[in-house]
Scaffold this motif. Structure first.
Motif, PDB file in Angstrom:
ATOM      1  N   ILE A  91     -30.779 -90.998 -28.288  1.00  0.00           N
ATOM      2  CA  ILE A  91     -32.108 -90.539 -27.900  1.00  0.00           C
ATOM      3  C   ILE A  91     -32.237 -90.564 -26.376  1.00  0.00           C
ATOM      4  O   ILE A  91     -31.438 -91.186 -25.676  1.00  0.00           O
ATOM      5  CB  ILE A  91     -33.222 -91.398 -28.521  1.00  0.00           C
ATOM      6  CG1 ILE A  91     -33.211 -92.817 -27.926  1.00  0.00           C
ATOM      7  CG2 ILE A  91     -33.116 -91.435 -30.037  1.00  0.00           C
ATOM      8  CD1 ILE A  91     -34.449 -93.642 -28.256  1.00  0.00           C
ATOM      9  N   SER A  92     -33.269 -89.910 -25.901  1.00  0.00           N
ATOM     10  CA  SER A  92     -33.684 -90.073 -24.514  1.00  0.00           C
ATOM     11  C   SER A  92     -34.649 -91.254 -24.472  1.00  0.00           C
ATOM     12  O   SER A  92     -35.658 -91.266 -25.175  1.00  0.00           O
ATOM     13  CB  SER A  92     -34.384 -88.819 -24.005  1.00  0.00           C
ATOM     14  OG  SER A  92     -34.996 -89.075 -22.764  1.00  0.00           O
ATOM     15  N   ASN A  93     -34.345 -92.224 -23.649  1.00  0.00           N
ATOM     16  CA  ASN A  93     -35.162 -93.432 -23.583  1.00  0.00           C
ATOM     17  C   ASN A  93     -36.537 -93.182 -22.970  1.00  0.00           C
ATOM     18  O   ASN A  93     -37.394 -94.070 -22.980  1.00  0.00           O
ATOM     19  CB  ASN A  93     -34.432 -94.508 -22.770  1.00  0.00           C
ATOM     20  CG  ASN A  93     -34.610 -95.887 -23.364  1.00  0.00           C
ATOM     21  OD1 ASN A  93     -35.043 -96.036 -24.510  1.00  0.00           O
ATOM     22  ND2 ASN A  93     -34.282 -96.897 -22.594  1.00  0.00           N
ATOM     23  N   TYR A  94     -36.771 -91.972 -22.471  1.00  0.00           N
ATOM     24  CA  TYR A  94     -38.039 -91.682 -21.809  1.00  0.00           C
ATOM     25  C   TYR A  94     -39.221 -91.894 -22.739  1.00  0.00           C
ATOM     26  O   TYR A  94     -40.271 -92.392 -22.330  1.00  0.00           O
ATOM     27  CB  TYR A  94     -38.044 -90.252 -21.272  1.00  0.00           C
ATOM     28  CG  TYR A  94     -39.280 -89.923 -20.466  1.00  0.00           C
ATOM     29  CD1 TYR A  94     -39.392 -90.339 -19.141  1.00  0.00           C
ATOM     30  CD2 TYR A  94     -40.341 -89.229 -21.026  1.00  0.00           C
ATOM     31  CE1 TYR A  94     -40.533 -90.066 -18.401  1.00  0.00           C
ATOM     32  CE2 TYR A  94     -41.482 -88.944 -20.291  1.00  0.00           C
ATOM     33  CZ  TYR A  94     -41.572 -89.371 -18.981  1.00  0.00           C
ATOM     34  OH  TYR A  94     -42.702 -89.112 -18.248  1.00  0.00           O
ATOM     35  N   GLN A  95     -39.065 -91.540 -24.006  1.00  0.00           N
ATOM     36  CA  GLN A  95     -40.160 -91.691 -24.958  1.00  0.00           C
ATOM     37  C   GLN A  95     -40.551 -93.149 -25.166  1.00  0.00           C
ATOM     38  O   GLN A  95     -41.705 -93.461 -25.480  1.00  0.00           O
ATOM     39  CB  GLN A  95     -39.767 -91.075 -26.304  1.00  0.00           C
ATOM     40  CG  GLN A  95     -39.577 -89.574 -26.274  1.00  0.00           C
ATOM     41  CD  GLN A  95     -40.881 -88.826 -26.135  1.00  0.00           C
ATOM     42  OE1 GLN A  95     -41.928 -89.284 -26.577  1.00  0.00           O
ATOM     43  NE2 GLN A  95     -40.842 -87.663 -25.511  1.00  0.00           N
ATOM     44  N   LEU A  96     -39.592 -94.069 -24.994  1.00  0.00           N
ATOM     45  CA  LEU A  96     -39.859 -95.481 -25.233  1.00  0.00           C
ATOM     46  C   LEU A  96     -40.189 -96.259 -23.965  1.00  0.00           C
ATOM     47  O   LEU A  96     -41.047 -97.139 -23.977  1.00  0.00           O
ATOM     48  CB  LEU A  96     -38.646 -96.134 -25.919  1.00  0.00           C
ATOM     49  CG  LEU A  96     -38.277 -95.617 -27.306  1.00  0.00           C
ATOM     50  CD1 LEU A  96     -37.008 -96.293 -27.791  1.00  0.00           C
ATOM     51  CD2 LEU A  96     -39.407 -95.844 -28.295  1.00  0.00           C
TER      52      LEU A  96
ATOM     53  N   GLY B 237     -42.419 -85.927 -35.518  1.00  0.00           N
ATOM     54  CA  GLY B 237     -42.481 -85.149 -34.290  1.00  0.00           C
ATOM     55  C   GLY B 237     -41.950 -85.918 -33.097  1.00  0.00           C
ATOM     56  O   GLY B 237     -41.190 -85.384 -32.278  1.00  0.00           O
ATOM     57  N   GLN B 238     -42.338 -87.192 -32.981  1.00  0.00           N
ATOM     58  CA  GLN B 238     -41.830 -88.030 -31.893  1.00  0.00           C
ATOM     59  C   GLN B 238     -40.319 -88.191 -31.999  1.00  0.00           C
ATOM     60  O   GLN B 238     -39.596 -88.147 -30.989  1.00  0.00           O
ATOM     61  CB  GLN B 238     -42.504 -89.399 -31.938  1.00  0.00           C
ATOM     62  CG  GLN B 238     -43.958 -89.409 -31.517  1.00  0.00           C
ATOM     63  CD  GLN B 238     -44.606 -90.757 -31.767  1.00  0.00           C
ATOM     64  OE1 GLN B 238     -44.397 -91.394 -32.800  1.00  0.00           O
ATOM     65  NE2 GLN B 238     -45.408 -91.204 -30.808  1.00  0.00           N
TER      66      GLN B 238
ATOM     67  N   SER C 227     -34.920 -87.350 -29.860  1.00  0.00           N
ATOM     68  CA  SER C 227     -33.505 -87.173 -30.207  1.00  0.00           C
ATOM     69  C   SER C 227     -32.901 -85.923 -29.577  1.00  0.00           C
ATOM     70  O   SER C 227     -31.825 -85.472 -29.968  1.00  0.00           O
ATOM     71  CB  SER C 227     -33.329 -87.133 -31.731  1.00  0.00           C
ATOM     72  OG  SER C 227     -34.105 -86.106 -32.312  1.00  0.00           O
ATOM     73  N   LEU C 228     -33.577 -85.369 -28.573  1.00  0.00           N
ATOM     74  CA  LEU C 228     -33.019 -84.322 -27.724  1.00  0.00           C
ATOM     75  C   LEU C 228     -32.735 -84.938 -26.365  1.00  0.00           C
ATOM     76  O   LEU C 228     -33.655 -85.386 -25.679  1.00  0.00           O
ATOM     77  CB  LEU C 228     -34.008 -83.161 -27.578  1.00  0.00           C
ATOM     78  CG  LEU C 228     -34.289 -82.339 -28.828  1.00  0.00           C
ATOM     79  CD1 LEU C 228     -35.440 -81.378 -28.569  1.00  0.00           C
ATOM     80  CD2 LEU C 228     -33.049 -81.577 -29.257  1.00  0.00           C
TER      81      LEU C 228
ATOM     82  N   ARG D  90     -28.127 -82.891 -29.191  1.00  0.00           N
ATOM     83  CA  ARG D  90     -28.352 -83.776 -30.332  1.00  0.00           C
ATOM     84  C   ARG D  90     -27.026 -84.411 -30.726  1.00  0.00           C
ATOM     85  O   ARG D  90     -26.000 -83.725 -30.796  1.00  0.00           O
ATOM     86  CB  ARG D  90     -28.915 -83.006 -31.526  1.00  0.00           C
ATOM     87  CG  ARG D  90     -30.328 -82.482 -31.337  1.00  0.00           C
ATOM     88  CD  ARG D  90     -30.869 -81.890 -32.636  1.00  0.00           C
ATOM     89  NE  ARG D  90     -32.185 -81.298 -32.465  1.00  0.00           N
ATOM     90  CZ  ARG D  90     -33.322 -81.978 -32.562  1.00  0.00           C
ATOM     91  NH1 ARG D  90     -33.292 -83.279 -32.847  1.00  0.00           N
ATOM     92  NH2 ARG D  90     -34.476 -81.382 -32.396  1.00  0.00           N
ATOM     93  N   ALA D  91     -27.061 -85.719 -30.988  1.00  0.00           N
ATOM     94  CA  ALA D  91     -25.842 -86.414 -31.385  1.00  0.00           C
ATOM     95  C   ALA D  91     -26.209 -87.561 -32.316  1.00  0.00           C
ATOM     96  O   ALA D  91     -27.143 -88.339 -32.027  1.00  0.00           O
ATOM     97  CB  ALA D  91     -25.085 -86.947 -30.171  1.00  0.00           C
ATOM     98  N   ALA D  92     -25.504 -87.667 -33.424  1.00  0.00           N
ATOM     99  CA  ALA D  92     -25.731 -88.746 -34.372  1.00  0.00           C
ATOM    100  C   ALA D  92     -24.424 -89.060 -35.079  1.00  0.00           C
ATOM    101  O   ALA D  92     -23.588 -88.165 -35.295  1.00  0.00           O
ATOM    102  CB  ALA D  92     -26.808 -88.374 -35.386  1.00  0.00           C
TER     103      ALA D  92
END
Length: 364
Positions: free
Chosen positions: A291-296, A341-342, A347-348, A355-357
């Motif tokens: 994930i991009s840590n920006y959301q957290l 949605g979040q 996850s971009l 995207r990677a998982a």
């Protein structure tokens, strides 16, 4: 006179400190903590006031990027007890959490405080953990949770939690948690955390030690006897855009190519399409997601988290980064409810929306 409820401001600091000293013998919020909560924290501090006197407060912390709020502290003045003020403050706190688009409220309570426990249980809070030696006087804490958006909740899988011990081992920490859940007796350890990092790192990042690539983590899991499926939106190395020096980029490219060559000799599955979380979890897999840590945290850095479950409303995550500076503890980072949605937004990663998982299964 009727009790009034409002948000606290810095002028309330003397009254809040006096109330804190009246209500608690230990684990008190300090003047510095109150100032930080009022001025900088992602929080709401509600006060109950009568005749211009503060009769109680409730302090809520909001976990960025998630649908989770935490009732960090609640206090009632001795002269206001027995009037139902605790219940009214709790209801106000829940309403405040809803206004901040939070669906879950969590809290801690001393195990030797039956009145507070009864209050929370009357209001529908569900006990989900007990933590020994939690308070300064070594008393235990009970952890409670309530889903304040009343919809049927799916169950997150039972997954042991392991907090990363360095700034650069979120991926190994997530893999350790998945391994422990899928294979009983597989105990996470710092030695294994660092060993997996050494196997999976891409060597360089913008500064300091490098993070782990999905290919490297997939190989580390495969070598330990687990089944793995990679979901990638690109075949190339993921973090080159964050590195300026040509020699570092060259090394990262070489490491990536080596990982890919090793993967060709394994039965690790690879998929390009979107990740169907309900299906994957239904198959018994656990999902490491970049994930991009920006959301957290509002920092633009790649970060690995572990998906522990999902339902119609939320994806549930174990975040290995406890980030103590933000008044978070290990239990605050488990089964975090994140709206779909979040989750799609976080996850971009990067300007190319990568995207990677890595889906890990008990057996190959």
């Amino acid at each position: 006179m009727e009790i009034e409820f409002r948000l606290a401001n810095i002028d309330d600091l003397p009254a809040l400190l006096a109330l804190e000293n009246q209500c608690f013998a230990s684990d008190r919020l300090t003047p510095r903590s109150f100032r930080w909560m009022l001025a900088h924290a992602h929080a709401s501090l509600l006060v109950a006031q009568r005749d211009e006197q503060v009769m109680g407060y409730a302090l809520l912390l909001f976990h960025r990027g998630t649908s989770l709020a935490r009732l960090y502290s609640i206090a009632i003045a001795p002269q206001a007890r027995g009037e139902g003020l605790g219940a009214r403050l709790l209801e106000r706190a829940e309403q405040c959490a809803l206004e901040h688009e939070r669906a879950y409220l969590r809290l801690e309570v001393r195990a030797d405080n039956p009145k507070a426990i009864a209050l929370y249980e009357r209001h529908g809070y569900r006990r989900f953990a007990q933590v020994e030696d939690y308070y300064e006087d070594h008393a235990s804490a009970l952890r409670y949770e309530k889903r304040i958006v009343q919809r049927p909740a799916g169950k997150a899988r039972s997954v042991p939690y392991y907090a990363q011990t360095t700034d650069f081992t979120c991926g190994p920490a997530c893999l350790l948690m998945a391994m422990a859940a899928l294979r009983p007796g597989c105990e996470p350890s710092r030695r294994e955390e660092v060993r997996i990092w050494r196997e999976a790192t891409t060597v360089f990042m913008t500064s300091g030690h490098g993070g782990c690539s999905p290919q490297g983590l997939a190989l580390a899991a495969w070598r330990r006897g687990f089944g793995v499926r990679l979901h990638l939106s690109t075949d190339g190395p993921l973090f080159l855009d964050g590195v300026r020096q040509a020699n570092k980029k060259e090394v990262m490219q070489l490491v990536h190519e080596d990982f890919c060559a090793e993967l060709q000799e394994t039965d690790v599955q690879r998929a390009r399409g979107p990740l169907d979380l309900p299906s994957v979890l239904g198959e018994g897999g656990l999902v490491l997601v970049l994930i991009s840590n920006y959301q957290l945290t509002r920092t633009k850095a790649p970060h690995w988290v572990l998906v522990t479950g999902c339902d119609d409303d939320f994806v549930y995550l174990h975040d290995p980064d406890t980030d103590h500076a933000r008044h978070r503890q290990a239990l605050d980072c488990q089964h975090l409810p994140v709206s779909h949605g979040q989750f799609q937004r976080m996850s971009l990663f990067g300007g190319k929306k990568v995207r990677a998982a890595a889906v890990v299964f008990a057996n190959r």
